[in-house]
Design a protein around this motif. Structure first.
Motif, PDB file in Angstrom:
ATOM      1  N   SER A  92       0.726  -1.244   0.114  1.00  0.00           N
ATOM      2  CA  SER A  92      -0.043   0.112  -0.127  1.00  0.00           C
ATOM      3  C   SER A  92       0.976   1.172  -0.009  1.00  0.00           C
ATOM      4  CB  SER A  92      -0.827  -0.228   1.139  1.00  0.00           C
ATOM      5  OG  SER A  92      -0.893   1.160   1.878  1.00  0.00           O
ATOM      6  N   VAL A  93       0.494   2.237  -0.869  1.00  0.00           N
ATOM      7  CA  VAL A  93       1.219   3.308  -1.066  1.00  0.00           C
ATOM      8  C   VAL A  93       1.420   4.093   0.214  1.00  0.00           C
ATOM      9  CG1 VAL A  93       1.780   5.474  -2.339  1.00  0.00           C
ATOM     10  CG2 VAL A  93       1.265   3.494  -3.475  1.00  0.00           C
ATOM     11  N   THR A  94       0.390   4.551   0.639  1.00  0.00           N
ATOM     12  CA  THR A  94       0.203   5.231   1.999  1.00  0.00           C
ATOM     13  C   THR A  94       0.931   4.534   3.227  1.00  0.00           C
ATOM     14  OG1 THR A  94      -1.750   4.281   2.835  1.00  0.00           O
ATOM     15  CG2 THR A  94      -1.758   6.276   1.410  1.00  0.00           C
ATOM     16  N   ASP A  95       0.959   3.362   3.155  1.00  0.00           N
ATOM     17  CA  ASP A  95       1.852   2.615   4.316  1.00  0.00           C
ATOM     18  C   ASP A  95       3.338   2.414   4.022  1.00  0.00           C
ATOM     19  OD1 ASP A  95       1.665   1.566   6.770  1.00  0.00           O
ATOM     20  OD2 ASP A  95       2.158  -0.558   5.672  1.00  0.00           O
ATOM     21  N   SER A  96       3.756   2.776   2.825  1.00  0.00           N
ATOM     22  CA  SER A  96       5.377   2.337   2.365  1.00  0.00           C
ATOM     23  C   SER A  96       6.143   3.180   3.327  1.00  0.00           C
ATOM     24  CB  SER A  96       5.472   2.880   0.922  1.00  0.00           C
ATOM     25  OG  SER A  96       6.865   2.918   0.639  1.00  0.00           O
ATOM     26  N   VAL A 142       8.514   8.314  -0.181  1.00  0.00           N
ATOM     27  CA  VAL A 142       6.960   8.552   0.406  1.00  0.00           C
ATOM     28  C   VAL A 142       6.802   9.430   1.488  1.00  0.00           C
ATOM     29  CG1 VAL A 142       4.827   7.118   1.463  1.00  0.00           C
ATOM     30  CG2 VAL A 142       6.286   6.211  -0.699  1.00  0.00           C
ATOM     31  N   TRP A 143       7.559   8.989   2.456  1.00  0.00           N
ATOM     32  CA  TRP A 143       7.490   9.840   3.758  1.00  0.00           C
ATOM     33  C   TRP A 143       8.099  11.215   3.739  1.00  0.00           C
ATOM     34  CZ3 TRP A 143      11.682  10.657   6.403  1.00  0.00           C
ATOM     35  CH2 TRP A 143      13.079   9.741   6.647  1.00  0.00           C
ATOM     36  N   GLN A 144       9.469  11.266   2.892  1.00  0.00           N
ATOM     37  CA  GLN A 144      10.119  12.847   3.036  1.00  0.00           C
ATOM     38  C   GLN A 144       9.084  13.741   2.807  1.00  0.00           C
ATOM     39  OE1 GLN A 144      13.848  11.354   1.414  1.00  0.00           O
ATOM     40  NE2 GLN A 144      14.782  12.062   3.350  1.00  0.00           N
ATOM     41  N   PRO A 145       8.323  13.817   1.686  1.00  0.00           N
ATOM     42  CA  PRO A 145       7.727  14.900   1.122  1.00  0.00           C
ATOM     43  C   PRO A 145       6.520  15.339   2.312  1.00  0.00           C
ATOM     44  CG  PRO A 145       7.492  13.236  -0.683  1.00  0.00           C
ATOM     45  CD  PRO A 145       8.371  12.788   0.709  1.00  0.00           C
ATOM     46  N   LEU A 146       6.340  14.497   3.191  1.00  0.00           N
ATOM     47  CA  LEU A 146       5.426  14.900   4.421  1.00  0.00           C
ATOM     48  C   LEU A 146       6.115  15.481   5.679  1.00  0.00           C
ATOM     49  CD1 LEU A 146       3.547  11.073   4.588  1.00  0.00           C
ATOM     50  CD2 LEU A 146       2.890  13.013   3.145  1.00  0.00           C
ATOM     51  N   GLY A 193       7.179  -5.760   7.510  1.00  0.00           N
ATOM     52  CA  GLY A 193       5.920  -4.888   7.325  1.00  0.00           C
ATOM     53  C   GLY A 193       4.806  -4.833   8.276  1.00  0.00           C
ATOM     54  N   CYS A 194       5.176  -5.026   9.545  1.00  0.00           N
ATOM     55  CA  CYS A 194       4.002  -5.118  10.599  1.00  0.00           C
ATOM     56  C   CYS A 194       4.262  -3.999  11.535  1.00  0.00           C
ATOM     57  CB  CYS A 194       4.318  -6.398  11.528  1.00  0.00           C
ATOM     58  SG  CYS A 194       3.820  -7.865  10.553  1.00  0.00           S
ATOM     59  N   GLY A 195       5.323  -3.085  11.425  1.00  0.00           N
ATOM     60  CA  GLY A 195       5.653  -2.098  12.479  1.00  0.00           C
ATOM     61  C   GLY A 195       6.359  -0.748  11.989  1.00  0.00           C
ATOM     62  N   LEU A 196       6.453   0.051  12.776  1.00  0.00           N
ATOM     63  CA  LEU A 196       7.518   1.114  12.468  1.00  0.00           C
ATOM     64  C   LEU A 196       8.521   0.824  13.333  1.00  0.00           C
ATOM     65  CD1 LEU A 196       7.970   3.772  11.073  1.00  0.00           C
ATOM     66  CD2 LEU A 196       6.959   5.148  13.086  1.00  0.00           C
ATOM     67  N   ARG A 198       2.105   3.906   8.115  1.00  0.00           N
ATOM     68  CA  ARG A 198       3.438   4.063   8.734  1.00  0.00           C
ATOM     69  C   ARG A 198       4.143   5.301   8.392  1.00  0.00           C
ATOM     70  NH1 ARG A 198       6.594  -1.150   7.714  1.00  0.00           N
ATOM     71  NH2 ARG A 198       5.668  -0.758   5.847  1.00  0.00           N
ATOM     72  N   ALA A 199       3.851   5.730   6.928  1.00  0.00           N
ATOM     73  CA  ALA A 199       4.536   6.799   6.520  1.00  0.00           C
ATOM     74  C   ALA A 199       4.023   8.472   7.369  1.00  0.00           C
ATOM     75  CB  ALA A 199       4.424   7.188   4.980  1.00  0.00           C
ATOM     76  N   ARG A 200       2.645   8.281   7.289  1.00  0.00           N
ATOM     77  CA  ARG A 200       2.092   9.570   7.855  1.00  0.00           C
ATOM     78  C   ARG A 200       2.649   9.753   9.602  1.00  0.00           C
ATOM     79  NH1 ARG A 200      -2.447   9.316   4.257  1.00  0.00           N
ATOM     80  NH2 ARG A 200      -3.430   8.018   5.670  1.00  0.00           N
ATOM     81  N   LEU A 201       2.636   8.414  10.106  1.00  0.00           N
ATOM     82  CA  LEU A 201       2.825   8.200  11.479  1.00  0.00           C
ATOM     83  C   LEU A 201       4.487   8.836  11.892  1.00  0.00           C
ATOM     84  CD1 LEU A 201       2.627   7.436  14.635  1.00  0.00           C
ATOM     85  CD2 LEU A 201       3.141   5.094  13.758  1.00  0.00           C
TER      86      LEU A 201
END
Ligand code: BTN
Length: 275
Positions: free
Chosen positions: A9-13, A18-22, A81-84, A187-190
């Motif tokens: 899932s892209v939002t979970d990558s 994926v996360w640096q732009p956030l 893939g299960c955690g941060l 995970r990316a947003r978190l």
């Protein structure tokens, strides 16, 4: 590399692109970044990066750890893939004796980040476990490099159970994952929210001291005001009254004597269970 549906899932990558732009930070997440599918321990890897001169704000994260480390010499279950599973390098303008406060501040930063990115309310079991519905959702492991009077760097490791399978089935009575509280946690947003919160709270600690942070920590603590059992190093049962300005827990035993409990080498549990 085989990716599970959760990873795909892209939002979970957790891919940096994926996360640096956030990111909304000025330093955290903007140093050296190491993202691997599999590693021994992100704390160990980041310690090596620190020794090679990686700057404040560097991050190491992975999909799975083969030798994840927990507090008090325990291991940390870290399936793919299960955690941060993430470590952040800090080079703060603090003294070595402030290190326990960074532990407390990390738990507070993750508490804020989980609330901001998912809406899930967690509480802090002193010193630094995050708890939801009475079960552990996240743990923090700090590894400090210092000499007398000089704090060189701190590796701040956090393990957040996000998806099903994050914790062993036999721990189901005392562990939980974000997916049990909310649909499709990202995970990316978190991660982006956590780096922002950690940057804010560490800056506050550097500039204003722990007394400025203590009221918020106390408000989300599930240890204060409870009967607790302290074990491993110090053994006692009593009432968790308050924290002092070094982050130590003050516990009054049944004879009325006040004990100062330090975070490093003890386990504190409610007399009735994990919390
Ligand atoms: C605890 O025992 O509660 C602390 C667990 C900390 C686990 C995290 S996962 C990422 C980082 N790397 C490690 O080896 N441990 C921490």
């Amino acid at each position: 590399m085989h990716l599970s549906p959760a990873q795909a899932s892209v939002t979970d990558s957790l891919q940096p692109d994926v996360w640096q732009p956030l990111l909304t930070t000025s330093a955290l997440g903007r140093g050296d970044i190491r993202y691997e599918y599999e590693t021994d321990s992100t704390n160990l890897q980041l310690r090596g990066m620190a020794q090679s001169g990686a700057p404040h704000g560097s991050v190491c994260l992975c999909e799975m750890q083969t030798a994840g480390r927990g507090r008090l010499g325990r291991s940390w279950h870290s399936p793919a893939g299960c955690g941060l599973w993430c470590s952040v390098l800090l080079r703060p303008t603090l003294q070595p004796e402030d290190a326990p406060l960074i532990t407390l501040c990390t738990a507070l930063a993750m508490q804020r980040a989980i609330l901001a990115s998912t809406g899930v309310e967690t509480r802090i079991k002193w010193p630094n476990d995050l708890v939801h519905n009475g079960k552990k959702l996240c743990g923090v492991l700090l590894e400090v490099s210092c000499e007398v009077g000089k704090l060189h760097h701190v590796v701040v490791g956090t393990g957040v159970n996000v998806h099903a399978g994050a914790y062993p089935r036999e721990l189901a009575h005392q562990a939980t994952a974000l997916c049990e509280a909310v649909d499709h946690p990202s995970r990316a947003r978190l991660l982006a929210a956590y780096l922002r919160a950690l940057e804010d709270v560490i800056r506050q600690l550097e500039q204003e001291g722990f007394s400025a942070i203590l009221p918020e920590y106390e408000a989300v603590s599930c240890t204060l005001g409870q009967r607790v059992r302290v074990s491993g190093g110090m053994e006692l049962t009593g009432f968790a009254e308050k924290l002092d300005d070094t982050g130590a827990l003050l516990v009054r035993d049944d004879d009325g004597q006040l004990h100062r409990v330090l975070a490093g080498d003890v386990s504190v549990r409610g007399v009735m269970g994990y919390v």
